[in-house]
Design a protein around this motif. Sequence first.
Motif, short mmCIF file in Angstrom:
data_model
loop_
_atom_site.label_atom_id
_atom_site.label_comp_id
_atom_site.label_asym_id
_atom_site.label_seq_id
_atom_site.Cartn_x
_atom_site.Cartn_y
_atom_site.Cartn_z
N LEU A 45 0.83 -1.21 0.00
CA LEU A 45 0.00 0.00 0.00
C LEU A 45 0.86 1.26 0.00
CD1 LEU A 45 -2.80 -1.08 2.51
CD2 LEU A 45 -2.97 -0.87 0.02
N ARG A 46 1.95 1.22 0.74
CA ARG A 46 2.83 2.40 0.80
C ARG A 46 3.51 2.62 -0.54
NH1 ARG A 46 6.14 3.77 5.75
NH2 ARG A 46 5.66 5.76 4.78
N ARG A 105 2.21 2.20 -3.18
CA ARG A 105 1.20 2.77 -4.07
C ARG A 105 0.80 4.18 -3.64
NH1 ARG A 105 3.29 -0.38 -6.67
NH2 ARG A 105 2.44 -2.29 -7.55
N GLY A 106 1.52 4.71 -2.64
CA GLY A 106 1.31 6.12 -2.32
C GLY A 106 0.60 6.40 -1.01
N LEU A 107 0.18 5.35 -0.26
CA LEU A 107 -0.50 5.61 1.00
C LEU A 107 0.51 5.84 2.13
CD1 LEU A 107 -2.76 4.18 -0.72
CD2 LEU A 107 -3.70 3.43 1.45
N SER A 108 0.24 6.83 2.98
CA SER A 108 1.11 7.06 4.12
C SER A 108 0.99 5.87 5.08
CB SER A 108 0.69 8.34 4.85
OG SER A 108 -0.58 8.13 5.45
N GLU A 109 1.93 5.79 5.99
CA GLU A 109 1.93 4.67 6.93
C GLU A 109 0.59 4.59 7.68
OE1 GLU A 109 5.09 4.72 9.79
OE2 GLU A 109 4.83 2.58 10.18
#
Lengths: 250, 435
Positions: free
Chosen positions: B388-389, B391-395
């Motif tokens: 997920l990270r 793909r651009g999601l923050s932690e």
Amino acid sequence: MPLLEVKDLSVRVDEREILHALSLTVNEGEVHAIMGPNGSGKSTLSHVIAGKPGYEVTSGQILFRGEDLLAMEPDERAARGVFLAFQYPVEIPGVATMNFLRTALNAQRKARGESEFSTPDFLKKVREVAKSLNIPQDMLRRGVNVGFSGGEKKRNEILQMALFEPALCILDEMDSGLDIDALRIAADGVNALRSPDRAIVVITHYQRLLNYIVPDFVHVMSRGRVVKSGGKELALELEESGYAQFEDAA
Amino acid sequence: MMNVALAKTETGRATDRLFAVARERLPGSGKVAEARRHAFEAYERLGLPHRRIEEWKYTDLRALIREVLPLVAAPEAADIERARGAVKAHRIEGSAVLVLVDGVFVPELSDTPDSSASVGTLREQLEGGASDLLDADALDAMISLNAALATDGVMLSIADGSKLARPIQIIHVATATSASIVTRTHLRLGRAARASLVESYVPADGAKDYQTHDALIVSVADEAELSLVRLVEDSADAVNVTSGLISVGAKAKLDLFNMTSGGAVSRFQGFITLGGEGSQLSVNGVNLLKGSQHGDTTLVVDHTVPGCTSREVFRAVVDDRAHSVFQGRIIVRPDAQKTDGKMETRALLLSDEAEADNKPELEIFADDVTCGHGATAGALDDNLLFYLRARGLSEKDAQALLIQAFVGEAVEAIADEGLREAVMGLAQRWLEARS
């Protein structure tokens, strides 16, 4: 300025050095293939560029448009245009593919200071791309990669690539587990994304994939180093003679 | 001998005084008062549950709450005004609310449900001498305590063959400080009737350090379908101990969902008897715990007749030093052939000090049955987080998305879309407040 510059990169995992002073330069518009036997460090290189935890960089640097990539979180790298197509895309039950795509795309846009996509625009775009990759709509409603075949998972990676429009695409063993038809669909998807302002790095064990995605440059990795670089003919040479000659050179 | 000695500790004596003082204010006389006295004696014999009682091994109330606080006074006008705000904040869109404030039914805060539902109060029934409403299961101290001290509750009955158009939401509002609220709700679902009932436990502004002792007595008649949702959102210093005594008839369907995000110490113990053939039971639960919260869900599902199905799916998200407990017992009586009973529980531990205990028990006395259980506990999967990270999601966003999906596996069983979304919204707010 090159898009990606890997300079003298050494990386350890659990006290074992996997990459030894590796260097690689990739410019916009180029397609590079990185070939090499299992265990040569190809996947490690792709993970370190994407920012996967668990790797210790002991020396060297990675610059992305001149910026220090290693100082960035994985999501910052994604927002700047680094995209890794995973060798083994994970299954995420309970997170619908459509919701995941929208969340990721808008997170990247927000990080770049761009406005979020409106729902109709987003849906239109996803449907177009999905159609070109032969991805049925019902797949998009399911959990991310849940119950997808190997080929569907890889196509889902390419769908994301097309949607996020990254500047650097790294394809880690895209051909593993794909039959010839699935491989052709995936490769067509990648070729459609070739563009003068985008670079593609194809990591593969076999020459086969390079019949479909024809590279400008080929690098041979062995034991954590690039041992030979050349044009696309180098891949054919390898197909004839195998990797054994480079095992010794490294 | 040990138990007798323990019952006479300081805790026992404190409660003794509590009953003596409360007695004057409790509705009902004659037989009702007698039933209360019996119930209190049963409680006194057992005392506040502690870790040496097997069913309470993980939730030692003597250690966790030490004593039962004095019974709360009836709410005054100012308390009811404070409760009004809590009702507004917690009412679920599209449902008819029935409000209890500090254990007293408050008509002016309540709606009138559909005509197929008849609504009354426990208080008026007890004043009318209905002592059978306090019949207590002498085997569990907290059920006995509840019978002894219940001040009020909702009496709900849904007519045979009718279908409630809107869910009914009972909102238990606490305005009290350092006091006990003791209520008992009865629901009777007639033959082939259909209904959704939600019970919410919430604090009004200023409520502090209170204890809720509730009981829920439900009978689901043949061919009836009930969806029962419990949302424990008590304040972070409160105690909530609720017992559910539920009987299900033949070819009936019960979907029970429990979500606990509030309370310093909470326990929901559900005793569900499948007493008619061909019924389906599904129990889904979510614990969202942080700080030093302790949340316990204990279920006893008793298959007494052939051909019933039971499914239990439980998800716990445990952060900080919190402690989640799930105990599930499935009993299959000798006559209950062709029983199909399964439970599956997973705990997500978000910190090193978080704790989750899981105790499945199968007691099978029939030979032609399918029963099973599975349990896991662990941290968020690093590979999913990294995906997920990348793909651009923050932690934080990546964690929230995965936790939401994890919780969703239990929430998706709520059939009513409006309720399901309201519950998912509560979970999302919990996640947002987390960091």
